[in-house]
Design an enzyme around this catalytic site. Structure first.
Site, PDB file in Angstrom:
ATOM      1  N   SER A  70       0.866  -1.211   0.058  1.00 51.87           N
ATOM      2  CA  SER A  70       0.024  -0.046   0.031  1.00 51.87           C
ATOM      3  C   SER A  70       0.734   1.242  -0.150  1.00 51.87           C
ATOM      4  O   SER A  70       2.081   0.995   0.555  1.00 51.87           O
ATOM      5  CB  SER A  70      -0.876  -0.057   1.251  1.00 51.87           C
ATOM      6  OG  SER A  70      -1.528   1.192   1.287  1.00 51.87           O
ATOM      7  N   TYR A 113      -2.695  -0.367  10.058  1.00 50.38           N
ATOM      8  CA  TYR A 113      -2.792  -0.881   8.757  1.00 50.38           C
ATOM      9  C   TYR A 113      -1.446  -0.560   8.019  1.00 50.38           C
ATOM     10  O   TYR A 113      -0.947  -1.229   7.322  1.00 50.38           O
ATOM     11  CB  TYR A 113      -3.837  -0.451   8.050  1.00 50.38           C
ATOM     12  CG  TYR A 113      -4.249  -0.831   6.456  1.00 50.38           C
ATOM     13  CD1 TYR A 113      -4.555  -1.920   6.307  1.00 50.38           C
ATOM     14  CD2 TYR A 113      -3.838   0.246   5.669  1.00 50.38           C
ATOM     15  CE1 TYR A 113      -4.927  -2.234   4.683  1.00 50.38           C
ATOM     16  CE2 TYR A 113      -3.902  -0.038   4.238  1.00 50.38           C
ATOM     17  CZ  TYR A 113      -4.454  -1.262   3.721  1.00 50.38           C
ATOM     18  OH  TYR A 113      -4.491  -1.430   2.372  1.00 50.38           O
TER      19      TYR A 113
END
Length: 300
Positions: free
Chosen positions: A193, A206
């Site tokens: 990500s 995350y």
């Protein structure tokens, strides 16, 4: 693309970036969310992706393959000639829809539900995929879990454990099991990500897990080079998937992705071709790379 896929939808704008993007309406679903309930519906390439046999005869396992980017990758792989197994949590209707597109492409498909945070289940998923497909050439570690934390004080042991168990441990356990069946020329692709490249103040757990995935990718690539197995990672920016509407406050959804140069999030179909590239011989000299597809300039 199958004839039914060609006939299913309206004409596609060949240059969607020329249009001013419409804001997505405020909406929220319980985790993990369903593609079928999102407004507007994400584009997984159902009407647009045309394959050219880049993965003909390959056998692929995609975790988190039921919806969003996972579905787009499954559709693209199948249209490129691969048989596809997907692993997913409990979104059965989404998984069935993904399998429908895989089979319409004329390829074998298998959907396996369960919790990829559990090492035993990761091994079972690989076992079933290998048994059904006759082997394994491509592993896409894509399943993910996300929580929002406004302050580090809000980060609980349970959230941190759950995030890393799914996002990192699950990748490790699945790769570990898959490598027992992979030969030279096989490929592992992890999903990272943009948050793993530069952090995110509202996604502490995350972003940390994604940074760990990037490092895991680079480390494993070095370890497996002598076996002739490549390991790469795709690090997307904002993408319109069920993860957004099931982990973000409804009032924040209309602004999601507006920081990109296109002032919108990507559609899953715009990210899937990068996985095809990394899975195919086109990228045969690439390993240990983090491919950032973010819609903006990305600093590391």
């Amino acid at each position: 693309m199958s004839d039914s896929a060609k006939q299913h939808g309206a004409a596609v704008n060949p240059n969607p970036l020329s249009e001013k993007p419409a804001a997505h309406p405020a909406q929220h679903q319980e985790w993990p969310g369903l593609d079928s309930k999102m407004q507007p519906q994400p584009d997984h390439g159902e009407q647009t992706y045309v394959g050219s046999n880049k993965l003909l005869g390959k056998r692929a396992l995609i975790t988190g393959g039921d919806s969003g980017m996972g579905r787009a990758i499954a559709i693209a792989f199948a249209r490129e000639g691969a048989d596809v197994a997907i692993a997913y949590y409990d979104e059965h209707s989404d998984a069935q829809e993904t399998m429908r597109w895989v089979r319409e492409a004329g390829r074998r498909g298998l959907a396996i539900s369960g919790d990829l945070a559990q090492r035993s289940h990761c091994r079972e998923v690989v076992r079933q995929a290998v048994e059904e497909l006759g082997g394994l050439d491509i592993l896409v570690n894509h399943a993910g879990r996300q929580y929002s934390e406004e302050s580090i004080a809000d980060l609980t042991p349970e959230v941190l454990e759950r995030t890393f168990s799914t996002n990192l441990y699950g990748y490790v356990w699945t790769a570990q099991a898959a490598l027992e069946h992979m030969q030279a020329g096989a490929v592992i692709i992890n999903t990272g990500s943009v948050t793993g490249l530069r952090g995110n103040p509202h996604l502490l757990s995350y972003a940390a897990s994604k940074g760990a995935i990037h490092n895991f990718t680079q480390s494993l690539a070095h370890q497996l080079a002598e076996r002739g197995i490549r390991v790469n990672c795709v690090a997307p920016g904002p993408v319109w998937t069920p993860l957004v509407v099931s982990t973000m406050p409804a009032e924040h959804v209309p602004d999601f992705g507006k920081q990109t140069m296109w002032h919108r999030p990507a559609e899953p179909a715009e990210i899937a071709p990068s996985y095809v590239y990394l899975a195919s011989a086109d990228s045969r000299f690439m390993t240990g790379e983090i491919l950032a597809i973010t819609g903006e300039q990305t600093s590391r």
